[in-house]
Motif scaffolding. Structure first.
Motif, PDB file in Angstrom:
ATOM      1  N   ILE A   1       0.847  -1.191   0.000  1.00 38.18           N
ATOM      2  CA  ILE A   1       0.000   0.000   0.000  1.00 38.18           C
ATOM      3  C   ILE A   1       0.886   1.246   0.000  1.00 38.18           C
ATOM      4  O   ILE A   1       1.690   1.446   0.918  1.00 38.18           O
ATOM      5  N   VAL A   2       0.747   2.038  -1.034  1.00 35.42           N
ATOM      6  CA  VAL A   2       1.488   3.297  -1.107  1.00 35.42           C
ATOM      7  C   VAL A   2       0.465   4.427  -1.230  1.00 35.42           C
ATOM      8  O   VAL A   2      -0.273   4.486  -2.210  1.00 35.42           O
ATOM      9  N   PRO A   3       0.379   5.288  -0.239  1.00 35.94           N
ATOM     10  CA  PRO A   3      -0.632   6.345  -0.302  1.00 35.94           C
ATOM     11  C   PRO A   3      -0.495   7.206  -1.552  1.00 35.94           C
ATOM     12  O   PRO A   3       0.602   7.646  -1.900  1.00 35.94           O
ATOM     13  N   ALA A   4      -1.634   7.434  -2.196  1.00 38.74           N
ATOM     14  CA  ALA A   4      -1.663   8.290  -3.389  1.00 38.74           C
ATOM     15  C   ALA A   4      -1.757   9.754  -3.010  1.00 38.74           C
ATOM     16  O   ALA A   4      -1.583  10.630  -3.866  1.00 38.74           O
ATOM     17  N   ALA A   5      -2.063  10.017  -1.741  1.00 42.42           N
ATOM     18  CA  ALA A   5      -2.161  11.398  -1.262  1.00 42.42           C
ATOM     19  C   ALA A   5      -2.011  11.397   0.250  1.00 42.42           C
ATOM     20  O   ALA A   5      -2.236  10.380   0.912  1.00 42.42           O
ATOM     21  N   HIS A   6      -1.615  12.553   0.756  1.00 43.94           N
ATOM     22  CA  HIS A   6      -1.529  12.762   2.206  1.00 43.94           C
ATOM     23  C   HIS A   6      -2.458  13.911   2.562  1.00 43.94           C
ATOM     24  O   HIS A   6      -2.350  15.001   1.993  1.00 43.94           O
ATOM     25  N   LEU A   7      -3.383  13.654   3.503  1.00 41.64           N
ATOM     26  CA  LEU A   7      -4.362  14.658   3.899  1.00 41.64           C
ATOM     27  C   LEU A   7      -4.067  15.176   5.299  1.00 41.64           C
ATOM     28  O   LEU A   7      -3.435  14.504   6.100  1.00 41.64           O
ATOM     29  N   TRP A   8      -4.560  16.383   5.559  1.00 38.29           N
ATOM     30  CA  TRP A   8      -4.412  17.031   6.863  1.00 38.29           C
ATOM     31  C   TRP A   8      -2.947  17.126   7.284  1.00 38.29           C
ATOM     32  O   TRP A   8      -2.610  16.934   8.454  1.00 38.29           O
ATOM     33  N   VAL A   9      -2.089  17.451   6.315  1.00 41.14           N
ATOM     34  CA  VAL A   9      -0.668  17.532   6.658  1.00 41.14           C
ATOM     35  C   VAL A   9      -0.372  18.744   7.546  1.00 41.14           C
ATOM     36  O   VAL A   9       0.700  18.829   8.145  1.00 41.14           O
ATOM     37  N   GLY A  10      -1.346  19.646   7.659  1.00 42.16           N
ATOM     38  CA  GLY A  10      -1.182  20.759   8.587  1.00 42.16           C
ATOM     39  C   GLY A  10      -1.046  20.291  10.030  1.00 42.16           C
ATOM     40  O   GLY A  10      -0.493  21.014  10.865  1.00 42.16           O
ATOM     41  N   SER A  11      -1.544  19.078  10.313  1.00 43.48           N
ATOM     42  CA  SER A  11      -1.420  18.567  11.686  1.00 43.48           C
ATOM     43  C   SER A  11      -0.573  17.301  11.740  1.00 43.48           C
ATOM     44  O   SER A  11      -0.605  16.571  12.726  1.00 43.48           O
ATOM     45  N   LYS A  12       0.193  17.050  10.677  1.00 45.50           N
ATOM     46  CA  LYS A  12       1.024  15.835  10.716  1.00 45.50           C
ATOM     47  C   LYS A  12       2.124  15.983  11.765  1.00 45.50           C
ATOM     48  O   LYS A  12       2.540  17.093  12.095  1.00 45.50           O
ATOM     49  N   GLN A  13       2.556  14.854  12.283  1.00 48.14           N
ATOM     50  CA  GLN A  13       3.628  14.883  13.264  1.00 48.14           C
ATOM     51  C   GLN A  13       4.893  15.421  12.592  1.00 48.14           C
ATOM     52  O   GLN A  13       5.193  15.060  11.449  1.00 48.14           O
ATOM     53  N   PRO A  14       5.627  16.288  13.281  1.00 45.84           N
ATOM     54  CA  PRO A  14       6.742  16.986  12.627  1.00 45.84           C
ATOM     55  C   PRO A  14       7.858  16.066  12.152  1.00 45.84           C
ATOM     56  O   PRO A  14       8.606  16.430  11.234  1.00 45.84           O
ATOM     57  N   TRP A  15       7.966  14.875  12.717  1.00 49.83           N
ATOM     58  CA  TRP A  15       9.049  13.971  12.311  1.00 49.83           C
ATOM     59  C   TRP A  15       8.685  13.109  11.106  1.00 49.83           C
ATOM     60  O   TRP A  15       9.523  12.375  10.588  1.00 49.83           O
ATOM     61  N   VAL A  16       7.418  13.182  10.665  1.00 50.00           N
ATOM     62  CA  VAL A  16       7.013  12.421   9.477  1.00 50.00           C
ATOM     63  C   VAL A  16       7.420  13.202   8.234  1.00 50.00           C
ATOM     64  O   VAL A  16       7.006  14.340   8.053  1.00 50.00           O
ATOM     65  N   THR A  17       8.254  12.600   7.400  1.00 49.42           N
ATOM     66  CA  THR A  17       8.709  13.226   6.167  1.00 49.42           C
ATOM     67  C   THR A  17       7.935  12.629   5.002  1.00 49.42           C
ATOM     68  O   THR A  17       7.923  11.410   4.822  1.00 49.42           O
ATOM     69  N   LEU A  18       7.288  13.480   4.228  1.00 49.60           N
ATOM     70  CA  LEU A  18       6.475  12.997   3.112  1.00 49.60           C
ATOM     71  C   LEU A  18       7.320  12.824   1.863  1.00 49.60           C
ATOM     72  O   LEU A  18       8.260  13.582   1.639  1.00 49.60           O
ATOM     73  N   PRO A  19       6.986  11.822   1.037  1.00 44.36           N
ATOM     74  CA  PRO A  19       7.748  11.620  -0.204  1.00 44.36           C
ATOM     75  C   PRO A  19       7.479  12.739  -1.203  1.00 44.36           C
ATOM     76  O   PRO A  19       6.389  13.323  -1.223  1.00 44.36           O
ATOM     77  N   ASP A  20       8.476  13.023  -2.022  1.00 46.60           N
ATOM     78  CA  ASP A  20       8.299  14.019  -3.084  1.00 46.60           C
ATOM     79  C   ASP A  20       7.301  13.512  -4.116  1.00 46.60           C
ATOM     80  O   ASP A  20       7.197  12.307  -4.357  1.00 46.60           O
ATOM     81  N   GLY A  21       6.579  14.432  -4.709  1.00 42.92           N
ATOM     82  CA  GLY A  21       5.745  14.078  -5.841  1.00 42.92           C
ATOM     83  C   GLY A  21       4.389  13.491  -5.496  1.00 42.92           C
ATOM     84  O   GLY A  21       3.639  13.120  -6.390  1.00 42.92           O
ATOM     85  N   VAL A  22       4.079  13.374  -4.220  1.00 45.39           N
ATOM     86  CA  VAL A  22       2.771  12.851  -3.810  1.00 45.39           C
ATOM     87  C   VAL A  22       1.941  14.028  -3.294  1.00 45.39           C
ATOM     88  O   VAL A  22       2.421  14.795  -2.461  1.00 45.39           O
ATOM     89  N   PRO A  23       0.706  14.183  -3.794  1.00 42.88           N
ATOM     90  CA  PRO A  23      -0.113  15.316  -3.352  1.00 42.88           C
ATOM     91  C   PRO A  23      -0.275  15.336  -1.830  1.00 42.88           C
ATOM     92  O   PRO A  23      -0.512  14.287  -1.215  1.00 42.88           O
ATOM     93  N   ALA A  24      -0.103  16.516  -1.255  1.00 38.53           N
ATOM     94  CA  ALA A  24      -0.264  16.696   0.190  1.00 38.53           C
ATOM     95  C   ALA A  24      -1.154  17.915   0.413  1.00 38.53           C
ATOM     96  O   ALA A  24      -0.829  19.017  -0.038  1.00 38.53           O
ATOM     97  N   LEU A  25      -2.289  17.685   1.082  1.00 35.78           N
ATOM     98  CA  LEU A  25      -3.250  18.760   1.313  1.00 35.78           C
ATOM     99  C   LEU A  25      -3.205  19.193   2.773  1.00 35.78           C
ATOM    100  O   LEU A  25      -3.087  18.349   3.670  1.00 35.78           O
ATOM    101  N   ALA A  26      -3.316  20.482   2.999  1.00 36.62           N
ATOM    102  CA  ALA A  26      -3.344  20.973   4.372  1.00 36.62           C
ATOM    103  C   ALA A  26      -4.535  20.390   5.119  1.00 36.62           C
ATOM    104  O   ALA A  26      -4.443  20.067   6.298  1.00 36.62           O
TER     105      ALA A  26
END
Ligand code: ZN
Ligand code: ZN
Length: 151
Positions: free
Chosen positions: A108-133
């Motif tokens: 399972i590879v997430p196609a998007a990351h949601l609510w990244v405005g409240s993501k834990q600060p140590w979680v680093t998101l991959p480049d090129g994947v949509p990330a919504l606040a």
């Protein structure tokens, strides 16, 4: 992920087969509600047609109100309390599978990351994947972001 998928809980009482059917692409939700629900940093969801999910074993449920006003009901193993899927009263016929319960969850590879405005600060998101606040506001936005893959 294509084809039939299998999964289940930790104690083995609940087993399921997700038949190939209407299946959205998985996404990760970093909202604080998901952090609390999972006791972790984020949760992985995949919207599916409920009729494609063949599940065996004793389930129990709990409901909670969402900020949108929708009522979300989560279903999981009555014994070990692993959460398997959720339903929203705003989306009849659909269920949101908790992807970590899949036997092949490593694929399972997430196609998007949601609510990244409240993501834990140590979680680093991959480049090129949509990330919504926050999250998509309309059905059309949901479909564009994580709708079923074209192939
Ligand atoms: Zn169990
Ligand atoms: Zn969430």
């Amino acid at each position: 992920m294509k084809g039939d998928l299998t999964g289940g809980c930790l104690c083995g009482a609940v087993r399921y087969i997700l038949r190939e059917g209407l299946r959205f692409r998985p996404y990760a939700c970093h909202c604080t509600d998901c952090q609390t629900r999972t006791g972790s940093a984020f949760s992985e969801h995949m919207l599916i047609a409920k009729q494609d999910l063949a599940i065996e074993g004793d389930l129990d449920s709990g409901a909670c109100d969402q900020p949108s006003g929708a009522v979300s009901t989560i279903w999981g193993c009555a014994g070990c309390k692993v959460r398997i899927f959720a339903e929203s009263d705003r989306r009849p016929g659909f269920a949101s599978l908790r992807c970590g319960t899949l036997h092949r969850s490593a694929e399972i590879v997430p196609a998007a990351h949601l609510w990244v405005g409240s993501k834990q600060p140590w979680v680093t998101l991959p480049d090129g994947v949509p990330a919504l606040a926050e999250q998509p506001r309309t059905q059309a936005e949901w479909l564009a972001l994580v709708g079923p893959a074209a192939t």
